[in-house]
Scaffold this motif. Sequence first.
Motif, short mmCIF file in Angstrom:
data_model
loop_
_atom_site.label_atom_id
_atom_site.label_comp_id
_atom_site.label_asym_id
_atom_site.label_seq_id
_atom_site.Cartn_x
_atom_site.Cartn_y
_atom_site.Cartn_z
N GLN A 63 0.84 -1.20 0.00
CA GLN A 63 0.00 0.00 0.00
C GLN A 63 0.88 1.25 0.00
O GLN A 63 1.53 1.55 1.00
CB GLN A 63 -0.93 -0.02 1.21
CG GLN A 63 -1.92 -1.16 1.16
CD GLN A 63 -2.77 -1.25 2.40
OE1 GLN A 63 -2.37 -0.84 3.47
NE2 GLN A 63 -3.97 -1.79 2.25
N LYS A 64 0.86 1.95 -1.10
CA LYS A 64 1.74 3.11 -1.26
C LYS A 64 1.20 4.38 -0.61
O LYS A 64 1.91 5.37 -0.50
CB LYS A 64 2.01 3.36 -2.76
CG LYS A 64 2.64 2.17 -3.44
CD LYS A 64 3.91 1.74 -2.75
CE LYS A 64 4.51 0.52 -3.42
NZ LYS A 64 5.48 -0.17 -2.62
N ASP A 65 -0.05 4.36 -0.15
CA ASP A 65 -0.61 5.55 0.50
C ASP A 65 -0.51 5.45 2.02
O ASP A 65 -1.21 6.14 2.75
CB ASP A 65 -2.05 5.77 0.07
CG ASP A 65 -3.01 4.70 0.61
OD1 ASP A 65 -2.55 3.58 0.89
OD2 ASP A 65 -4.21 4.99 0.72
N ARG A 66 0.39 4.58 2.51
CA ARG A 66 0.57 4.39 3.95
C ARG A 66 2.05 4.36 4.28
O ARG A 66 2.87 3.95 3.47
CB ARG A 66 -0.03 3.06 4.41
CG ARG A 66 -1.51 2.99 4.25
CD ARG A 66 -2.00 1.59 4.56
NE ARG A 66 -3.42 1.50 4.32
CZ ARG A 66 -4.32 1.24 5.25
NH1 ARG A 66 -3.95 1.01 6.49
NH2 ARG A 66 -5.59 1.19 4.96
N LYS A 67 2.35 4.75 5.51
CA LYS A 67 3.71 4.65 6.03
C LYS A 67 3.59 4.29 7.50
O LYS A 67 2.88 4.94 8.25
CB LYS A 67 4.45 5.99 5.85
CG LYS A 67 5.89 5.93 6.17
CD LYS A 67 6.66 5.24 5.07
CE LYS A 67 8.14 5.38 5.34
NZ LYS A 67 8.94 4.60 4.45
N LYS B 237 -2.00 6.87 7.29
CA LYS B 237 -2.81 6.18 6.29
C LYS B 237 -3.50 7.17 5.37
O LYS B 237 -3.76 8.30 5.75
CB LYS B 237 -3.88 5.32 6.96
CG LYS B 237 -3.34 4.34 7.97
CD LYS B 237 -4.38 3.42 8.57
CE LYS B 237 -5.72 4.01 8.85
NZ LYS B 237 -6.68 3.11 9.49
N HIS B 238 -3.79 6.69 4.17
CA HIS B 238 -4.52 7.49 3.18
C HIS B 238 -3.83 8.83 2.97
O HIS B 238 -4.49 9.88 2.95
CB HIS B 238 -5.98 7.66 3.58
CG HIS B 238 -6.64 6.38 3.96
ND1 HIS B 238 -6.86 5.35 3.08
CD2 HIS B 238 -7.10 5.94 5.16
CE1 HIS B 238 -7.44 4.35 3.70
NE2 HIS B 238 -7.60 4.67 4.96
N MET B 239 -2.52 8.80 2.83
CA MET B 239 -1.75 10.04 2.62
C MET B 239 -2.15 10.66 1.29
O MET B 239 -2.16 9.98 0.27
CB MET B 239 -0.26 9.74 2.66
CG MET B 239 0.22 9.29 4.02
SD MET B 239 2.01 9.10 4.17
CE MET B 239 2.37 7.89 2.92
N ASN B 240 -2.49 11.94 1.32
CA ASN B 240 -2.91 12.66 0.13
C ASN B 240 -1.98 13.86 -0.04
O ASN B 240 -2.15 14.89 0.65
CB ASN B 240 -4.37 13.10 0.29
CG ASN B 240 -4.89 13.80 -0.94
OD1 ASN B 240 -4.16 14.46 -1.67
ND2 ASN B 240 -6.18 13.64 -1.17
N PRO B 241 -0.99 13.76 -0.95
CA PRO B 241 -0.05 14.86 -1.11
C PRO B 241 -0.69 16.14 -1.68
O PRO B 241 -0.20 17.23 -1.41
CB PRO B 241 1.00 14.30 -2.07
CG PRO B 241 0.39 13.11 -2.71
CD PRO B 241 -0.68 12.61 -1.81
N CYS C 111 -3.65 13.17 5.92
CA CYS C 111 -3.61 11.72 6.14
C CYS C 111 -4.34 11.41 7.43
O CYS C 111 -4.72 12.31 8.18
CB CYS C 111 -2.18 11.20 6.21
SG CYS C 111 -1.27 11.70 7.67
#
Length: 95
Positions: A56-60, A77-81, A86
């Motif tokens: 999952q690339k939208d998480r760290k 989670k659900h990182m939105n640049p 997030c």
Amino acid sequence: MRNQNLYLTELSRELCHRFYQNLVQDPDLFADMTQFSPYRYDPQKVDAWYQNRQSQKDRKHFYIMLDDEVIGEVGFKHMNPVEKSCELTICMVND
């Protein structure tokens, strides 16, 4: 009192297993106690969880370390640049 080293470190398979081996699930998190069952460590489920998070690339995710002990996890989670937003999750191993 001994000086302890508190820090974050990136998710790894080894630390993931160390985290879940010591996890104590809090029954107070369940409004409906019929949904609660005590957590039992399962290496295959932990491996599956780890693989899922890695894809999952939208998480760290990071582990919270106290010296060499995993005491918790922090997740973005659900990182939105675009919106620069997030969701933040924090989970401690136990009380």
